[in-house]
Motif scaffolding. Structure first.
Motif, PDB file in Angstrom:
ATOM      1  N   TRP A 147       0.971  -1.251  -0.066  1.00 44.60           N
ATOM      2  CA  TRP A 147      -0.084   0.009  -0.086  1.00 44.60           C
ATOM      3  C   TRP A 147       1.084   1.091  -0.028  1.00 44.60           C
ATOM      4  CZ3 TRP A 147      -4.317  -0.968   4.255  1.00 44.60           C
ATOM      5  CH2 TRP A 147      -5.118  -2.142   4.001  1.00 44.60           C
ATOM      6  N   PHE A 148       1.897   1.076   0.538  1.00 47.40           N
ATOM      7  CA  PHE A 148       2.783   2.400   0.487  1.00 47.40           C
ATOM      8  C   PHE A 148       4.246   2.219  -0.466  1.00 47.40           C
ATOM      9  CE2 PHE A 148       0.939   1.313   4.671  1.00 47.40           C
ATOM     10  CZ  PHE A 148       0.065   2.338   4.865  1.00 47.40           C
ATOM     11  N   CYS A 149       4.341   1.348  -1.386  1.00 55.52           N
ATOM     12  CA  CYS A 149       5.332   1.287  -2.274  1.00 55.52           C
ATOM     13  C   CYS A 149       5.701   2.651  -2.957  1.00 55.52           C
ATOM     14  CB  CYS A 149       5.285   0.218  -2.950  1.00 55.52           C
ATOM     15  SG  CYS A 149       3.970   0.206  -4.084  1.00 55.52           S
ATOM     16  N   GLN A 187       4.851  -2.554  -7.237  1.00 51.89           N
ATOM     17  CA  GLN A 187       4.722  -3.521  -6.130  1.00 51.89           C
ATOM     18  C   GLN A 187       5.668  -4.638  -6.355  1.00 51.89           C
ATOM     19  OE1 GLN A 187       0.916  -4.890  -4.891  1.00 51.89           O
ATOM     20  NE2 GLN A 187      -0.088  -3.282  -5.837  1.00 51.89           N
ATOM     21  N   ARG A 188       5.653  -5.387  -7.522  1.00 56.40           N
ATOM     22  CA  ARG A 188       6.660  -6.682  -7.779  1.00 56.40           C
ATOM     23  C   ARG A 188       8.036  -6.203  -7.579  1.00 56.40           C
ATOM     24  NH1 ARG A 188       4.811  -7.282 -12.297  1.00 56.40           N
ATOM     25  NH2 ARG A 188       6.345  -6.403 -13.719  1.00 56.40           N
ATOM     26  N   ASP A 189       8.490  -5.195  -7.966  1.00 58.77           N
ATOM     27  CA  ASP A 189      10.052  -4.749  -7.930  1.00 58.77           C
ATOM     28  C   ASP A 189      10.414  -4.536  -6.436  1.00 58.77           C
ATOM     29  OD1 ASP A 189      10.042  -4.953 -10.739  1.00 58.77           O
ATOM     30  OD2 ASP A 189       9.962  -2.745 -10.805  1.00 58.77           O
ATOM     31  N   ILE A 245       3.577 -16.641  -5.781  1.00 55.32           N
ATOM     32  CA  ILE A 245       4.118 -17.974  -5.812  1.00 55.32           C
ATOM     33  C   ILE A 245       5.275 -17.925  -6.840  1.00 55.32           C
ATOM     34  CG2 ILE A 245       3.635 -20.306  -6.251  1.00 55.32           C
ATOM     35  CD1 ILE A 245       0.950 -20.116  -4.921  1.00 55.32           C
ATOM     36  N   ALA A 246       5.114 -17.373  -7.973  1.00 56.41           N
ATOM     37  CA  ALA A 246       6.130 -17.432  -9.049  1.00 56.41           C
ATOM     38  C   ALA A 246       7.215 -16.727  -8.435  1.00 56.41           C
ATOM     39  CB  ALA A 246       5.618 -16.595 -10.350  1.00 56.41           C
ATOM     40  N   ILE A 247       7.296 -15.654  -7.937  1.00 62.68           N
ATOM     41  CA  ILE A 247       8.336 -14.986  -7.236  1.00 62.68           C
ATOM     42  C   ILE A 247       9.022 -15.689  -6.092  1.00 62.68           C
ATOM     43  CG2 ILE A 247       9.291 -12.943  -5.810  1.00 62.68           C
ATOM     44  CD1 ILE A 247       6.928 -11.315  -7.398  1.00 62.68           C
TER      45      ILE A 247
END
Length: 254
Positions: free
Chosen positions: A66-68, A108-110, A138-140
């Motif tokens: 939420w805070f990225c 978010q992902r990074d 799960i992939a990460i």
């Protein structure tokens, strides 16, 4: 009774002013240890202060999805410094949340991946938030494994319990399982292996069903333990002991 609150936010302004009395009430209810998770780089200092003042509190530092979008430029360097400076610290609350705007998904992902890599590098446990992003999560985790950590306040389907455990994760359940209408949560709770089960309050949020208070607090972990004991057909003392052992193993330095 020895209860371990595996996820709370003592630094939250709704409960921080009352922290002395709050932790005394928690201790009286059997809550002897707590994992206090940050949300972003603006509250790391408060989590540090709390953990140094109250030895029963284990700190976790991280960036919640939420805070990225509101991070300082050198947040990652500061996070690594915090983790290195405190051997008992975990990394959290971190994760992915696809209920937010799609424009945030890549960031978010990074941010999440960077923190998972740091956790692996430093050998620290992670506290993970996930909403509607299970496939990507799960992939990460598969790509970065092995890591150790917990999916906090688990809300996913029971079918994912096995795959998440295979990745080395614990699953923690909060006050949401106290709601008798939460059949999905009850099914997932019953699927978790005994060695992977944790409980939490997520204070000051996730007030257990039936508790008449303005906000949640760690003392209510006993209410959650009672509900879990019913759903797992175990004595509440056994649930307390089991989940405390699991939490100690997760948050230990080893």
């Amino acid at each position: 009774m020895y209860l371990f609150d595996s996820h709370c936010h003592l630094q939250d302004k709704r409960i921080l002013p009352d922290i002395d009395a709050l932790l005394k009430r928690a201790s009286s209810a059997g809550v002897k240890r707590l994992s206090c998770c940050s949300c972003g780089d603006n509250d790391w200092h408060e989590v540090t202060k709390i953990s140094k003042t109250y030895p029963q509190v284990i700190p976790s530092y991280g960036v919640h999805p939420w805070f990225c979008c509101a991070l300082d430029q050198d947040w990652d360097k500061k996070l690594e410094e915090l983790i290195i400076d405190d051997p008992k610290a975990g990394i959290g609350e971190i994760g992915l949340d696809h209920t937010l705007e799609k424009t945030t998904f890549r960031l978010q992902r990074d941010v999440f991946r960077g923190q998972i890599v740091l956790a692996k590098k430093c050998g620290r446990p992670v506290s993970i938030h996930c909403r509607q992003a299970w496939g990507e999560l799960i992939a990460i985790l598969k790509d970065v494994q092995p890591i150790k950590g917990v999916i906090h306040s688990y809300s996913g389907p029971s079918e994912l319990v096995g795959p998440l455990e295979t990745l080395g994760l614990y699953l923690s359940f909060s006050g949401s399982v106290c709601n008798p209408r939460n059949k999905k949560g009850a099914r997932s709770l019953q699927m978790v292996s005994a060695s992977r089960l944790l409980i939490e309050t997520d204070s000051p949020d996730m007030l257990p069903y039936g508790v008449d208070q303005p906000v949640n607090e760690p003392a209510n972990l006993f209410v959650i333990a009672q509900r879990v004991s019913c759903l797992r057909s175990m004595a509440v003392d056994d649930i307390a002991a089991l989940t405390a052992r699991n939490a100690e193993k997760l948050f230990s330095k080893e």
